[in-house]
Enzyme design. Structure first.
Site, short mmCIF file in Angstrom:
data_model
loop_
_atom_site.label_atom_id
_atom_site.label_comp_id
_atom_site.label_asym_id
_atom_site.label_seq_id
_atom_site.Cartn_x
_atom_site.Cartn_y
_atom_site.Cartn_z
N GLY A 47 0.45 6.70 -6.58
CA GLY A 47 -0.22 6.18 -5.40
C GLY A 47 -0.56 4.70 -5.47
N ARG A 55 -3.15 1.27 -5.14
CA ARG A 55 -4.37 0.87 -5.86
C ARG A 55 -5.57 0.79 -4.91
NH1 ARG A 55 -2.64 -4.18 -9.53
NH2 ARG A 55 -4.85 -3.99 -10.09
N HIS A 81 -23.85 16.27 -8.38
CA HIS A 81 -22.75 16.16 -9.33
C HIS A 81 -21.96 14.88 -9.09
CE1 HIS A 81 -19.38 17.24 -11.90
NE2 HIS A 81 -20.01 18.34 -12.26
N PRO A 127 -9.02 6.69 2.33
CA PRO A 127 -10.22 6.22 3.04
C PRO A 127 -11.32 7.26 3.22
CG PRO A 127 -8.31 6.36 4.51
CD PRO A 127 -7.80 6.49 3.12
#
Length: 298
Positions: free
Chosen positions: A163, A165, A82, A169
């Site tokens: 948030g 850009r 998916h 991580p």
């Protein structure tokens, strides 16, 4: 009367049951929440959860669950059939009872803002909550998937709604928004040739000239030796399950392939099932008024 909202978060983990149990714990711990379904899929490496309850209660549990997913899922090593862009890939809120789309939009924004502030997972608002036309469609947001998000988010048109850009991580990015009920429907083909599934998906999806309200793509189920045409039916009243199913069967014959089965992921409106049942049985007047259980639901 209490307002009721449904939420169907999708998590990028469908194989490790211990991790899945941690992710769904906030929904099990609160007795005020109706946990309607937990559906892990090993081939897709994805779990779809369906919960229902009062908006503020659901929102807080979803936020906590997203935080747990960010802790236990590492998108740098995630593999599955998916398409995905985050540990919690998408969080749709669906207004069910005494709740407007506007209220559902505000709830989505609140959740998105809180997720960023608590866990530093960037958020895109999508569907009815989208802040720009290019963000309405989830496939458009997800294009490039987790591996391409770092570069994509540097483009001006892909600055997140909440948030920085850059993706988290290890947890990537998440889409949150209000949408109306849809049906996640997958159709199995007796072939391992994913190119055939691609061609059939292209024939039925709206973006390439097919049915309106249909999003579709291919999925390769390698361990089981077949492929699927996987889709979202965004408005079953305009294009019902049976119509799409029969079209896929017809298209499959062009390639000497048969449809062997199908699956529905998550909850489905009873009306959609009744509609298809009426088609296949040839019942002229089968509607919700004929369903015994519907008379017990007030």
């Amino acid at each position: 009367m209490a307002k009721i909202v449904e939420c169907v978060p999708n998590y990028s983990e469908g194989r490790d049951l211990a991790k899945i149990e941690k992710i769904v714990a906030p929904f099990k711990e609160d007795t005020r929440i109706e946990l309607l379904g937990v559906e892990p899929d090993g081939d897709y490496n994805r779990t779809v959860v369906t919960v229902m309850g009062e908006p503020e209660i659901i929102a807080e549990a979803v936020i906590r669950s997203i935080g747990i997913a960010a802790e236990v899922i590492d998108m740098n090593v995630h593999k599955g059939e998916h398409k995905r862009m985050g540990a919690t890939d998408v969080v749709p809120f669906i207004p069910i009872k005494d709740m407007s789309i506007e209220e559902c939009n505000e709830l989505s924004k609140k959740v998105g803002k809180e997720v960023w502030e608590r866990y530093q997972v960037p958020i895109f608002l999508y569907e009815n909550t989208a802040s720009a036309p290019n963000r309405v469609s989830l496939p458009d947001i997800r294009k490039g998937e987790y591996e391409g998000m770092k570069e994509k988010m540097l483009l001006p048109e892909w600055t997140p709604d909440f948030g920085e850009r850059a993706p988290h991580p290890s947890a990537g990015v998440t889409a949150v928004g209000c949408r109306m009920p849809l049906i996640a429907f997958n159709i199995n083909l007796d072939t391992a040739d994913v190119e055939i599934a691609k061609k059939i998906a292209k024939a039925i999806r709206f973006s390439s000239g097919g049915f309106r309200h249909i999003q579709a793509g291919p999925a390769e189920i390698k361990e089981k030796g077949f492929v699927q045409v996987t889709m979202n039916i965004k408005d079953f009243k305009k294009n019902p399950i049976y119509r799409v199913f029969e079209t896929v069967k017809m298209e499959a014959k062009r390639y000497g392939v048969n449809v062997t089965g199908s699956e529905i992921i998550g909850a489905v409106p009873m009306e959609a099932i009744v509609e298809s049942l009426a088609y296949y049985l040839g019942v002229e007047d089968l509607g919700m008024n004929k369903i015994l259980e519907s008379k017990l639901i007030k």
